[in-house]
Write a protein that holds these residues in place. Structure first.
Motif, PDB file in Angstrom:
ATOM      1  N   LYS A 212       1.225  -0.989   0.143  1.00  0.00           N
ATOM      2  CA  LYS A 212      -0.400   0.403  -0.179  1.00  0.00           C
ATOM      3  C   LYS A 212       0.684   1.315   0.236  1.00  0.00           C
ATOM      4  O   LYS A 212       0.194   2.635  -0.678  1.00  0.00           O
ATOM      5  N   GLN A 213       1.581   1.144   1.096  1.00  0.00           N
ATOM      6  CA  GLN A 213       2.877   2.670   0.893  1.00  0.00           C
ATOM      7  C   GLN A 213       3.580   2.919  -0.203  1.00  0.00           C
ATOM      8  O   GLN A 213       3.708   3.852  -0.966  1.00  0.00           O
ATOM      9  N   HIS A 215       1.840   1.236  -3.830  1.00  0.00           N
ATOM     10  CA  HIS A 215       1.304   2.588  -4.787  1.00  0.00           C
ATOM     11  C   HIS A 215       0.746   3.658  -3.776  1.00  0.00           C
ATOM     12  O   HIS A 215       1.020   4.756  -4.753  1.00  0.00           O
ATOM     13  N   ASP A 216       0.567   4.603  -2.687  1.00  0.00           N
ATOM     14  CA  ASP A 216       0.775   5.418  -2.535  1.00  0.00           C
ATOM     15  C   ASP A 216       1.658   6.730  -3.127  1.00  0.00           C
ATOM     16  O   ASP A 216       1.513   7.648  -3.652  1.00  0.00           O
ATOM     17  N   GLU A 218       3.687   5.774  -5.462  1.00  0.00           N
ATOM     18  CA  GLU A 218       3.392   5.720  -7.221  1.00  0.00           C
ATOM     19  C   GLU A 218       2.110   6.753  -7.400  1.00  0.00           C
ATOM     20  O   GLU A 218       2.837   7.714  -8.603  1.00  0.00           O
ATOM     21  N   ARG A 219       1.287   6.945  -6.928  1.00  0.00           N
ATOM     22  CA  ARG A 219       0.096   7.885  -7.213  1.00  0.00           C
ATOM     23  C   ARG A 219       0.623   8.982  -6.730  1.00  0.00           C
ATOM     24  O   ARG A 219       0.501  10.322  -7.613  1.00  0.00           O
ATOM     25  N   ALA A 220       2.029   9.425  -5.535  1.00  0.00           N
ATOM     26  CA  ALA A 220       2.395  10.963  -5.790  1.00  0.00           C
ATOM     27  C   ALA A 220       3.187  11.387  -6.801  1.00  0.00           C
ATOM     28  O   ALA A 220       3.266  12.480  -7.155  1.00  0.00           O
TER      29      ALA A 220
END
Length: 230
Positions: A212-213, A215-216, A218-220
């Motif tokens: 999850k970290q 993917h977060d 990646e979005r950032a």
């Protein structure tokens, strides 16, 4: 000159009534002012919407819709000016039927000139003034249209370049995150064999948290790329 015309045909009016020139000149100025104000708003709208498309990374095809809407607005502006002329002819009693006045106005404004309707003999000089107002506004629209076509090409090129850059950046980030996630899962699977059931559950919860970290992150990074491009 006037005496010569009178000798040829005594019924020919050789002086243009002042009210014809006055009405025609005033209406011509009004039409040009309306056209200028409307055209400025249309061009400003196109520029603002173009900036929005660039900021939001829209597909290049959306620029075609914006261009089509701009062309329609230009058409509606000319139709409105034809209606102004038509209403003026009707209100002054030169053409009693509103529909006929609109039809005559459209034919004269666009310099087509066909049709059976004509103005009264003492007001016939108004027709060329109507045609001149149409020539002025259509020439103005044509000049702005060339400018919009050039802006449209630039907009489509910018949107296509942005889309290509963003896709490459997202693929790069996805590959990086996928590789990190795969390496993490492989490492944890190797260590899982010697753990108890409770330790395995805690380990998988830790893996999910780390994924999850990732993917977060990646979005950032994608959002940061968007801000940099805009």
């Amino acid at each position: 000159m006037f005496a010569l015309l009178k000798m040829v045909d005594p019924d020919i009016p050789v002086k243009v009534p002042i009210e014809v020139l006055g009405l025609g000149s005033v209406m011509l100025v009004i039409i040009v002012l309306i056209h200028g104000a409307g055209l400025d708003r249309i061009i400003d709208r196109y520029k603002r919407r173009s900036d929005i498309l660039r900021r939001r990374f829209w597909h290049p095809y959306t620029a075609t819709s914006l261009f089509a809407a701009t062309i329609l607005l230009m058409l509606f502006l000319h139709v409105f000016e034809i209606c102004v002329w038509g209403v003026a002819l009707n209100r002054t009693g030169l053409i009693t039927s509103l529909r006929d006045s609109m039809y005559f106005s459209a034919n004269t404004y666009t310099t087509i000139g066909y049709g059976l309707m004509i103005l009264p003999n003492n007001w016939r000089e108004l027709s060329p003034l109507m045609a001149i107002s149409g020539l002025f506004t259509f020439a103005w629209t044509t000049g702005e249209l060339f400018s919009i076509v050039e802006r449209q090409r630039q907009l489509v090129g910018d949107l296509a370049a942005q889309r290509k850059t963003r896709r490459a950046a997202m693929n790069r980030v996805f590959t990086q995150v996928t590789g990190q996630a795969h390496a993490l899962e492989t490492h944890e699977e190797q260590a899982e064999a010697s753990l108890t059931r409770e330790q395995r559950r805690a380990l998988w919860e830790e893996i999910e948290t780390k994924l999850k970290q990732l993917h977060d992150a990646e979005r950032a990074e994608v959002e940061a790329l968007r801000r940099d491009e805009s």
